[in-house]
Scaffold this motif. Structure first.
Motif, short mmCIF file in Angstrom:
data_model
loop_
_atom_site.label_atom_id
_atom_site.label_comp_id
_atom_site.label_asym_id
_atom_site.label_seq_id
_atom_site.Cartn_x
_atom_site.Cartn_y
_atom_site.Cartn_z
N ILE A 32 -5.55 29.70 9.39
CA ILE A 32 -4.90 30.56 8.40
C ILE A 32 -5.41 30.31 6.97
O ILE A 32 -5.69 31.26 6.25
N PRO A 33 -5.57 29.04 6.51
CA PRO A 33 -6.14 28.86 5.16
C PRO A 33 -7.56 29.42 5.04
O PRO A 33 -7.95 29.92 3.99
N LEU A 34 -8.32 29.35 6.13
CA LEU A 34 -9.67 29.90 6.11
C LEU A 34 -9.63 31.42 6.04
O LEU A 34 -10.46 32.05 5.37
N ALA A 35 -8.68 32.03 6.73
CA ALA A 35 -8.54 33.48 6.68
C ALA A 35 -8.16 33.93 5.27
O ALA A 35 -8.67 34.93 4.77
N ILE A 36 -7.28 33.18 4.63
CA ILE A 36 -6.90 33.51 3.25
C ILE A 36 -8.10 33.40 2.31
O ILE A 36 -8.30 34.25 1.45
N ALA A 37 -8.92 32.37 2.51
CA ALA A 37 -10.14 32.23 1.69
C ALA A 37 -11.09 33.40 1.93
O ALA A 37 -11.73 33.89 1.00
N ASN A 38 -11.17 33.86 3.17
CA ASN A 38 -12.00 35.02 3.47
C ASN A 38 -11.51 36.25 2.75
O ASN A 38 -12.30 37.03 2.21
N LEU A 39 -10.21 36.45 2.73
CA LEU A 39 -9.65 37.62 2.05
C LEU A 39 -9.85 37.53 0.54
O LEU A 39 -10.02 38.56 -0.12
N LYS A 40 -9.87 36.32 -0.01
CA LYS A 40 -10.10 36.15 -1.45
C LYS A 40 -11.55 36.45 -1.83
O LYS A 40 -11.84 36.73 -2.98
N MET A 41 -12.46 36.40 -0.85
CA MET A 41 -13.87 36.67 -1.14
C MET A 41 -14.19 38.16 -1.09
O MET A 41 -15.27 38.57 -1.53
N ILE A 42 -13.30 38.99 -0.60
CA ILE A 42 -13.58 40.42 -0.47
C ILE A 42 -13.84 41.08 -1.83
O ILE A 42 -14.80 41.85 -1.95
N PRO A 43 -13.03 40.85 -2.87
CA PRO A 43 -13.33 41.52 -4.14
C PRO A 43 -14.73 41.22 -4.69
O PRO A 43 -15.40 42.11 -5.20
N VAL A 44 -15.17 39.97 -4.58
CA VAL A 44 -16.50 39.63 -5.09
C VAL A 44 -17.58 40.18 -4.17
O VAL A 44 -18.69 40.46 -4.62
N SER A 45 -17.29 40.36 -2.89
CA SER A 45 -18.30 40.94 -2.01
C SER A 45 -18.44 42.44 -2.27
O SER A 45 -19.49 43.01 -2.03
N LEU A 46 -17.38 43.07 -2.75
CA LEU A 46 -17.45 44.49 -3.06
C LEU A 46 -18.11 44.75 -4.41
O LEU A 46 -18.85 45.72 -4.56
N MET A 47 -17.83 43.91 -5.40
CA MET A 47 -18.35 44.10 -6.75
C MET A 47 -18.77 42.77 -7.36
O MET A 47 -18.02 42.15 -8.11
N PRO A 48 -19.99 42.30 -7.05
CA PRO A 48 -20.42 40.96 -7.48
C PRO A 48 -20.94 40.86 -8.90
O PRO A 48 -20.94 39.78 -9.48
N LEU A 49 -21.39 41.95 -9.48
CA LEU A 49 -21.99 41.87 -10.81
C LEU A 49 -20.89 41.76 -11.86
O LEU A 49 -19.86 42.41 -11.79
N GLY A 50 -21.11 40.89 -12.83
CA GLY A 50 -20.13 40.68 -13.88
C GLY A 50 -19.12 39.59 -13.54
O GLY A 50 -18.10 39.45 -14.18
N LYS A 51 -19.43 38.80 -12.51
CA LYS A 51 -18.54 37.72 -12.11
C LYS A 51 -19.34 36.41 -12.04
O LYS A 51 -20.51 36.41 -11.72
N ASP A 52 -18.66 35.30 -12.35
CA ASP A 52 -19.25 33.97 -12.25
C ASP A 52 -18.45 33.14 -11.26
O ASP A 52 -17.24 33.32 -11.12
N ILE A 53 -19.12 32.23 -10.59
CA ILE A 53 -18.48 31.30 -9.67
C ILE A 53 -18.48 29.94 -10.36
O ILE A 53 -19.54 29.41 -10.70
N VAL A 54 -17.28 29.40 -10.57
CA VAL A 54 -17.13 28.14 -11.29
C VAL A 54 -16.32 27.16 -10.44
O VAL A 54 -15.61 27.56 -9.53
N ASP A 55 -16.46 25.87 -10.77
CA ASP A 55 -15.66 24.86 -10.09
C ASP A 55 -14.20 25.00 -10.51
O ASP A 55 -13.90 25.25 -11.68
N ALA A 56 -13.32 24.79 -9.55
CA ALA A 56 -11.87 24.92 -9.82
C ALA A 56 -11.35 23.70 -10.55
O ALA A 56 -11.86 22.63 -10.47
#
Length: 123
Positions: free
Chosen positions: A99-123
C-alpha cells in the motif's frame, strides 16, 4: 525505513517504470528539438528508481514554454507513463505491504503527465 521501502520499490515495480522513462527519454533524444523532453524523462526515470526521501516541487522560473512542452509531452508520452503508474499502483495495493508503494506510485502520476517546470529535491 526509506531504504527498505526503496529496495522493495525497486524490486517490485520501480525498475520497470524507470525503464519506461528511459525508453521515452531515448526516443525523445533522437530528434534535436525534443531533447528537453528526453532530459526530463531521464530525470524522472532516476526518481522512479529511488523515490522515497525525495519530493517534487514546482520550478518558479518555468513559463509558457514549459506549459506548451507539457501539453506535447502529455499527448506523446505522459498518458502512457501515467497508465503504467496506475497499473503498477493497483498491483502493489493488493497486499498490505504494497500500500505505501501504491501511494508513492499515485504521487508520481502528476510529474509523469507534466514533467517540465518541476524539480526533484531531497525531502
Amino acid at each position: 525505513m526509506r531504504m527498505l521501502l526503496n529496495i522493495i520499490w525497486l524490486l517490485f515495480g520501480g525498475l520497470w517504470l524507470a525503464i519506461g522513462y528511459f525508453f521515452f527519454g531515448i526516443l525523445c533524444c533522437i530528434l534535436i528539438i525534443t531533447i528537453p523532453f528526453g532530459l526530463a524523462s531521464f530525470r524522472i526515470g532516476v526518481y522512479a528508481l529511488w523515490p522515497f526521501g525525495k519530493t517534487i516541487v514546482e520550478r518558479p522560473t518555468s513559463g509558457v514554454a514549459s506549459l506548451i512542452g507539457n501539453v506535447i509531452w502529455f499527448i506523446v508520452a505522459g498518458i502512457w507513463l501515467a497508465i503504467g503508474h496506475l497499473v503498477t499502483a493497483f498491483a502493489m495495493a493488493i497486499t498490505i505491504i504494497g500500500i505505501p508503494l501504491a501511494i508513492a506510485n499515485l504521487k508520481m502520476i502528476p510529474v509523469s503527465l507534466m514533467p517540465l517546470g518541476k524539480d526533484i529535491v531531497d525531502a
